[in-house]
Design an enzyme around this catalytic site. Sequence first.
Site, mmCIF file in Angstrom:
data_model
loop_
_atom_site.group_PDB
_atom_site.id
_atom_site.type_symbol
_atom_site.label_atom_id
_atom_site.label_comp_id
_atom_site.label_asym_id
_atom_site.label_seq_id
_atom_site.Cartn_x
_atom_site.Cartn_y
_atom_site.Cartn_z
ATOM 1 N N HIS A 108 103.038 50.308 46.972
ATOM 2 C CA HIS A 108 102.811 50.174 48.409
ATOM 3 C C HIS A 108 103.523 48.914 48.875
ATOM 4 C CE1 HIS A 108 100.969 50.323 52.304
ATOM 5 N NE2 HIS A 108 100.487 49.111 52.156
ATOM 6 N N ASP A 124 104.588 46.703 51.800
ATOM 7 C CA ASP A 124 104.431 46.351 53.217
ATOM 8 C C ASP A 124 105.728 45.806 53.789
ATOM 9 O OD1 ASP A 124 101.598 46.854 53.737
ATOM 10 O OD2 ASP A 124 101.254 45.304 52.223
ATOM 11 N N ASP A 138 97.254 52.887 53.664
ATOM 12 C CA ASP A 138 96.673 51.574 53.981
ATOM 13 C C ASP A 138 96.194 51.359 55.419
ATOM 14 O OD1 ASP A 138 95.814 49.030 53.264
ATOM 15 O OD2 ASP A 138 97.752 48.086 53.604
HETATM 16 ZN ZN LIG Z 1 99.842 47.808 53.623
#
Ligand SMILES: [Zn+2]
Length: 926
Positions: free
Chosen positions: A57, A59, A181
Amino acid sequence: MATPDYTPFVFLLLLFQSGVWGVPVCQTPQESPTCGYKSCHATKPGMLNVHLVPHTHDDVGWLKTVDQYFYGDRNDIQHAGVQYILDSVVDQLLKNPDRRFIYVETAFFYRWWKQQTDDMQNTVKQLVNEGRLEFVNGGWCMSDEATTHYSAVIDQMTMGLRFLNDTFGHCGRPRVAWHIDPFGHAREHASMFAQMGYDGFFFGRLDYQDRNRRMVAREQEMLWRASESLTPPMADLFTGILPNGYNPPEGFCWDQSCDDPPIRDDPDLEDYNVDDVALVYKTNHIIMTMGSDFQYENANLWYKNLDKLIRYVNQMQSNGSEVNVLYSTPSCYLQELHRANLTWPLKGDDFFPYADSAHDFWTGYFTSRPALKRYERISNSYLQTCKQLEVLGGPISRKGPFGAGDSETLKKAMAVAQHHDAVSGTEKQHVANDYARKLANGWAHCQVLVSNTLSSLSGSSAPRVYCEHLNISVCPLTETMNVYNPLARPVSWPVRLPVNGTAYSISDAKGKVVPVSQATAAVRRGRGYAVNELLFQVQAPPLGYSTYSVSLLQNGPPSPPSPLPRAPTAVQNKVWVLWYNASDGNNSESIQMSGAYIFRPNTSTPFIISKTAKIETLQNSVVQEVRQWFSPWVSQVVRLYTDSRALELEWTVGPVPIGDDLGKEVISRLDSSINSSGVFYTDSNGREVLQRRKDYRPTWNLRQSEPIAGNYYPINSRAYIKDDKDQLTVVTDRSQGGGSIQDGSLEIMLHRRLLYDDVRGVGEPLNETSDIYPEGLVVRGRHLLSLSPPATAADTHRPLAQEVVLQPSSMDFEKEFSGLQAVLPPAVHLLTVSQWDQDTVLLRLEHQYQASESKEHSQPVTVNLQKLFSTLDMLGVSEMNLSANQWKDEMTRLDWKAESGTHHTGVTNQLCLLSPLGCVKTADLL
Ligand SMILES: [Zn+2]
Ligand SMILES: *[C@@H]1O[C@H](CO)[C@@H](O)[C@H](O)[C@H]1NC(C)=O
Ligand SMILES: *[C@@H]1O[C@H](CO)[C@@H](O)[C@H](O)[C@H]1NC(C)=O
Ligand SMILES: *[C@@H]1O[C@H](CO)[C@@H](O)[C@H](O)[C@H]1NC(C)=O
Ligand SMILES: *[C@@H]1O[C@H](CO)[C@@H](O)[C@H](O)[C@H]1NC(C)=O
Ligand SMILES: *[C@@H]1O[C@H](CO)[C@@H](O)[C@H](O)[C@H]1NC(C)=O
Ligand SMILES: *[C@@H]1O[C@H](CO)[C@@H](O)[C@H](O)[C@H]1NC(C)=O
């Protein structure tokens, strides 16, 4: 013309602008034998199949900037380097053809791809063609769902998905939307994903009470019917909740960042009870997300242990074990759920607000960083203007008398800003500054483009002046002023120019001079000294300009203000600015503090800033104003423009005082006599509106534990309360949080300043300052209020919200110009006009009314494309899906069956397009 057929709500087309006419070739996709669903590993029907999904994941900015994350810079803040992740994963995928990996954020992948050799690019294409590397979601970023506007979300998805299609063709098209998320989930996002052709959607976060109930009822997988206006299955999206957020099961994290012991080479495995997980799902398939934030930088650790896990667990089958473990992807898991041929529960509302515990409501970020949220919103407006002028100006827009301009830079900056730690306000301060810097750079590139187009359309290459700080009455005065309107209908718009003179003549308009308010003078802080403001109403044609020349008639003191006008007086006693003191964690029920994500006031009763305000009033033929100065840090102007449909409330808040060591969350509250019975309404990503009810959730019996924060919802562009007679609507100029705590009352959070971190990862208190406001950020914004009978309220607030979202920009120019030959019908919104390829333009039109919302406008409507544009010669049209990565007639989606009867009212607000080929026909999406 052929008999009009009706096509649905949002569409996209390519217009052939010049060059050779041809019907776009809609080839059958070259179905590679191995990518997509066909590349999935076989499962075992009689066993429990455990789908291991290796993933990372990444960001697009959070604790570090997007660049720092890509390169692995500043590992002292957080150890993370995306370039190494992709290097390492590709290397490991090549070592064993069974291995799988999914990649999500195209912003990062694109950068990595550009740096690879041809050989490496070919190797990666091979992995993609064989389904070993699969893209999921595939937008530029994984957007926030609470604070984004649908227009910007569609743009960022389009950009990411286009890169994937251009680079990998059919095998690069993601089948699954993946929002593991974001902090709560919007219905409009699900509707968009369905219209973008996704077969299913997975996420990780939902309210803890909702999850518990769904586990018991085995309802963690469902069919989300994401629109009240579209005919099913057009906005139906299969939606699954992941078993462990997006993390691996406990004891199974083999990243270099984890401490779990590796698998030793003996079959004596630590027992993980997969049956417990299977118990809360419906089929004999379960998914396990094997990865987490920025994992796989050393992918060997993960894959070596996963290989062993699969080998040893499956070996036990010979001893009677009924567990089958396999490398998989979300789409392979989805395919098995589809094959199960079950019926799924229907979901009609959304997943807001999100609480992870009784006192931990993630409703603060709806408002966090209000200045960034506003900058993101006006940047969207300017990007639409920039893209339109790129089309209207042609090639000279990109290379002209003012140099090289482009819309790409702002497109990318806007796409990154949609990330769930960007516009959401949940990033560190230095990262927020970086997003703003990227947007400013995008503006600069667009300004060159806009100047080039203007000089080409007007034949004059005089330098242009842009006013970016009219919100605080700062702008260099020029003698001619021009307004560009990016909407497809004419608009009338009030302008306030900072001046020193006391009387001006304006071509085609009557202007009035008023003194700059005390509050405005205070927020300027040396960035302009004009003593007066020149107010006038401008009108601009659709997709076009109009010009006003302004000349000074007289200097001297402005005329004294007139007595208090009536209309605003009635309102002023009903609009309060108040604040909640933030929880500092010193509380018997819970130690949760208010922070960037979480809103937790320490009492349910807000404080009134001041019951008495210093009041100044003025009234002239253009405007009536009541200027209220409540305290040195809160002021408000109640303003009514002549002939306006709405009352304007301009709020200015900050620097929020923290001398008492308490964080504060400032709200604006409107109190009315409307009998709203605990019900209010908020929009979803600026599009459809959802009903909200105090202390209530449509899908479970809520135990309310936070009377204020637990009743807050995201407001992207508007909210309202109503009874049989009246509807009070508030249109906002950015995303904010709000609720209706008392009947007849609507409160909206404006600004927040907090002294503690809320322990959700960002590791900083939300305590904003800036160079200009070192002792605390000052923010100014507007709410537009309208009061109308409920039956016609939408006729006012829909167009009003669009005018605030796509606002005219002021610049100088010499003549009137419109890019449209005809005004679009009021029900139709022109969402996108953007250069696609050299000879093609991407156009999106949208029926902007919800079913039954307006007697007049919630009706089928027809647009004649052939006579639409004034400068484009249209040669052909071809329809695409919402994200423009699939031709509409190639679009097929998996069909899913709902458990019980449909909740659908059956009305579609159809939109028909007439083109040179007759009415464009749309195949149903099924
Ligand atoms: Zn995130
Ligand atoms: C199967 O069971 C036998 C007897 O308990 C044991 O010796 C063997 O190691 C087991 N094999 C596996 C793969 O677990
Ligand atoms: C799916 O189930 C239905 C009954 O609910 C049945 O009629 C149909 O044949 C099944 N389809 C497949 C492909 O098994
Ligand atoms: C207006 O007058 C102030 C002084 O009162 C001066 O500083 C400022 O530059 C003037 N602004 C304009 C736009 O003329
Ligand atoms: C908040 O910001 C102010 C101004 O920069 C500073 O003086 C104060 O220490 C900060 N407080 C916290 C808790 O960060
Ligand atoms: C005024 O608008 C600019 C963007 O043009 C923004 O950066 C700034 O924060 C706004 N000022 C206030 C006081 O809200
Ligand atoms: C996707 O890419 C393929 C291969 O380059 C191309 O033929 C197709 O037209 C593209 N699809 C869209 C919708 O642009």
